[in-house]
Design a protein around this motif. Structure first.
Motif, PDB file in Angstrom:
ATOM      1  N   SER A 144       0.824  -1.209   0.000  1.00 35.41           N
ATOM      2  CA  SER A 144       0.000   0.000   0.000  1.00 35.41           C
ATOM      3  C   SER A 144       0.858   1.258   0.000  1.00 35.41           C
ATOM      4  O   SER A 144       2.013   1.237   0.454  1.00 35.41           O
ATOM      5  N   ASN A 185     -14.629   9.700  -4.252  1.00 37.33           N
ATOM      6  CA  ASN A 185     -15.104   8.711  -5.211  1.00 37.33           C
ATOM      7  C   ASN A 185     -13.984   8.381  -6.180  1.00 37.33           C
ATOM      8  O   ASN A 185     -13.270   9.281  -6.630  1.00 37.33           O
ATOM      9  N   ASP A 229     -14.672   3.356 -11.431  1.00 35.54           N
ATOM     10  CA  ASP A 229     -15.128   1.994 -11.151  1.00 35.54           C
ATOM     11  C   ASP A 229     -13.994   0.968 -11.183  1.00 35.54           C
ATOM     12  O   ASP A 229     -13.958   0.039 -10.369  1.00 35.54           O
ATOM     13  N   SER A 230     -13.074   1.135 -12.109  1.00 42.28           N
ATOM     14  CA  SER A 230     -12.011   0.141 -12.277  1.00 42.28           C
ATOM     15  C   SER A 230     -11.053   0.077 -11.087  1.00 42.28           C
ATOM     16  O   SER A 230     -10.299  -0.884 -10.942  1.00 42.28           O
ATOM     17  N   LYS A 241     -12.169   0.882  -7.802  1.00 37.65           N
ATOM     18  CA  LYS A 241     -12.911   0.678  -6.556  1.00 37.65           C
ATOM     19  C   LYS A 241     -12.522  -0.653  -5.916  1.00 37.65           C
ATOM     20  O   LYS A 241     -12.292  -1.636  -6.608  1.00 37.65           O
ATOM     21  N   GLY A 242     -12.439  -0.607  -4.602  1.00 39.63           N
ATOM     22  CA  GLY A 242     -12.010  -1.791  -3.872  1.00 39.63           C
ATOM     23  C   GLY A 242     -10.533  -1.788  -3.559  1.00 39.63           C
ATOM     24  O   GLY A 242     -10.086  -2.519  -2.663  1.00 39.63           O
ATOM     25  N   ARG A 243      -9.759  -0.972  -4.308  1.00 40.21           N
ATOM     26  CA  ARG A 243      -8.322  -0.877  -4.033  1.00 40.21           C
ATOM     27  C   ARG A 243      -7.899   0.544  -3.661  1.00 40.21           C
ATOM     28  O   ARG A 243      -7.008   0.729  -2.839  1.00 40.21           O
ATOM     29  N   THR A 245      -8.902   4.548  -2.413  1.00 43.44           N
ATOM     30  CA  THR A 245      -9.866   5.339  -1.663  1.00 43.44           C
ATOM     31  C   THR A 245      -9.371   6.776  -1.571  1.00 43.44           C
ATOM     32  O   THR A 245      -8.181   7.006  -1.316  1.00 43.44           O
ATOM     33  N   ASP A 292      -4.270   0.508  -2.069  1.00 42.13           N
ATOM     34  CA  ASP A 292      -4.008  -0.812  -1.481  1.00 42.13           C
ATOM     35  C   ASP A 292      -3.909  -1.862  -2.581  1.00 42.13           C
ATOM     36  O   ASP A 292      -4.394  -1.656  -3.689  1.00 42.13           O
TER      37      ASP A 292
END
Length: 117
Positions: free
Chosen positions: A17, A58, A61-62, A64-66, A68, A83
């Motif tokens: 990270s 925000n 989309d590609s 998101k999840g990694r 922030t 991350d």
């Protein structure tokens, strides 16, 4: 005159990270637009995401999840938490801002992120 200074880049192994910072020389609530971009090697700058005082951070989309995005309004700073980094995340990361009621794009100098496999 608005100044944006990015920091926090470096060399990191895949899966690790990094947290990037974009510190503004003025109150970030003055910005209508406050965003992160990245330029991967040989490519143009692409949007990573942005920060809104109304809706928070925000990312596209590609990512998101990694990735922030968050803000510290007391210290006029926007953050990009990255991350599970991948080698394809390698590039120069920039922040961009536009003042409310204006159209001029302010850019920081960028910070290099290199992810090794």
């Amino acid at each position: 005159q608005v100044q944006l200074v990015e920091s926090g880049g470096g060399l990191v192994q895949a899966g690790k990270s990094l947290r990037l910072s974009c510190k503004a020389s003025t109150n970030i609530l003055r910005f209508n637009v406050l965003q992160w971009y990245r330029a991967r090697p040989g490519e143009q700058r692409d949007l990573v995401g942005g920060l809104s005082a109304y809706s928070g951070g925000n990312v596209v989309d590609s990512l998101k999840g990694r990735f922030t995005i968050s803000g510290d309004y007391a210290n006029n700073t926007m953050y990009l938490q990255m991350d599970f980094l991948k080698p394809e995340d390698t590039g120069v990361y920039y922040c961009k801002a536009i003042l409310r009621g204006r159209s001029y794009n302010y850019w920081g100098q960028g910070t290099q992120v290199t992810v090794s496999s």
